[in-house]
Design an enzyme around this catalytic site. Sequence first.
Site, short mmCIF file in Angstrom:
data_model
loop_
_atom_site.label_atom_id
_atom_site.label_comp_id
_atom_site.label_asym_id
_atom_site.label_seq_id
_atom_site.Cartn_x
_atom_site.Cartn_y
_atom_site.Cartn_z
N LYS A 22 20.69 -30.17 46.05
CA LYS A 22 20.63 -28.70 46.02
C LYS A 22 20.01 -28.23 44.69
CE LYS A 22 25.44 -28.53 44.44
NZ LYS A 22 26.83 -28.33 44.87
N TYR A 252 15.28 -14.46 14.65
CA TYR A 252 15.78 -13.14 15.06
C TYR A 252 17.22 -12.96 14.60
CZ TYR A 252 11.82 -12.38 18.19
OH TYR A 252 10.57 -12.20 18.71
N MET A 300 12.41 -16.99 22.79
CA MET A 300 11.90 -17.23 24.15
C MET A 300 11.08 -18.52 24.24
SD MET A 300 9.53 -14.86 26.63
CE MET A 300 10.68 -13.57 26.98
C1 LIG Z 1 27.38 -29.61 44.73
C2 LIG Z 1 28.32 -30.26 45.66
C3 LIG Z 1 28.62 -31.62 45.53
C4 LIG Z 1 28.12 -32.46 44.37
O1 LIG Z 1 28.93 -32.22 43.23
P1 LIG Z 1 28.71 -33.04 41.87
O2 LIG Z 1 29.81 -32.57 41.00
O3 LIG Z 1 27.37 -32.65 41.34
O4 LIG Z 1 28.79 -34.47 42.22
C5 LIG Z 1 29.45 -32.19 46.48
N1 LIG Z 1 29.95 -31.45 47.50
C6 LIG Z 1 29.68 -30.15 47.64
C7 LIG Z 1 30.28 -29.40 48.78
C8 LIG Z 1 28.86 -29.51 46.74
O5 LIG Z 1 28.61 -28.20 46.88
#
Ligand SMILES: *Cc1c(COP(=O)(O)O)cnc(C)c1O
Length: 355
Positions: A22, A252, A300
């Site tokens: 993801k 800054y 930035m």
């Molecule tokens: C993101 C996610 C994972 C992976 O989690 P990690 O801590 O990165 O291993 C597993 N299960 C679900 C449902 C997730 O949303």
Amino acid sequence: MQHNLARARAGARGAKVWAVVKANAYGHGLERAMRGFAEADGLALVEVDYAVRLRELGWSKPILLLEGFFDASDLPVMAQYDLNGSVHCEEQIAMLAAAQLSHPIDVHLKMNTGMNRLGFTPAAVAGAYARLRAMPHIGMITVMTHFANADEAGPTRLPLAQQMLRFEAGVASIGAAGEGTRLPRSLCNSAGVLMHHLDSDWVRPGIMLYGGTPSGAPGGTSAQTFGLLPTMTLRSSIIGIQDIAAGEVVGYGSRYQAAGNVKVGVVACGYADGYPRHAPEGTPVLVDGVRTGLIGRVSMDMLMVDLTHVPGAKVGSSVTLWGQGMPIDEVALAAGTIGYELMCALAPRVPVNEA
Ligand SMILES: *Cc1c(COP(=O)(O)O)cnc(C)c1O
């Protein structure tokens, strides 16, 4: 990525591995991750459009949508591209009941065992299962839950064992004659894989595959100790140097003031590249392989580092913000966040070179 995936498999006790990709594979790029995790049993993600992209790129093994579908219009896409999806609420079941699908879809029935984010309560899960099982366009049903504190070594408000008890109670209530207990299970994230020994059919590691530790806590086991290798190294170079005297200020807000003579290095990397603006003075940075620290406020496109004790540092010196030689978890801890956030925030303008 291959090494870390093998490490996940070794900790998975025979379970099949969903490599979690993801958020653009935690900032690494979907296509790169698809190649790196070619040996995974499936890829799991949240974004429906990226899941379709994986199919177009040629991924033929299972794909799981971790949050399932967001809209009824996602369902024909899931059927067409053979995407598994989690089902976590009544509204999704209603959408499924109303859908006409060309192919059956496999689902992960998500149980809320105390995290109180997504999922059916253990009391509601049997009803959800029965409704899904009666639908002709639902294929295999896997039961799934997610742990809130799998990375915690000490006591917590919601121990993993308590979540497992609720999970087992929910599973036992499904169907007749122990039907629920025979369903495939999907349990552990990275922390579960690394720190617990649970039997399941699927695990869902993410961060460990990218060489990060799930525990952002100070004193937690390091990624290196877990046998993981960094997959993302953020590098830049020194593009300017200022030799300043005591009393001079930097950047800054003039937040930093030199106490004596200081050699200031200007690094071509800023928050528009994904480096956290809130990183405080002293956040570790590697210059020509020597550890030094941030000074002044991150801007930035630039940040400043102290070169006073980096012998031979000059314009062109190489700088490692995180990755090889500078664990991302250490940088994250200094900046008050976790490695996940740093990886995911890598900006599109950063050029990527593959090792
Ligand atoms: C993101 C996610 C994972 C992976 O989690 P990690 O801590 O990165 O291993 C597993 N299960 C679900 C449902 C997730 O949303």
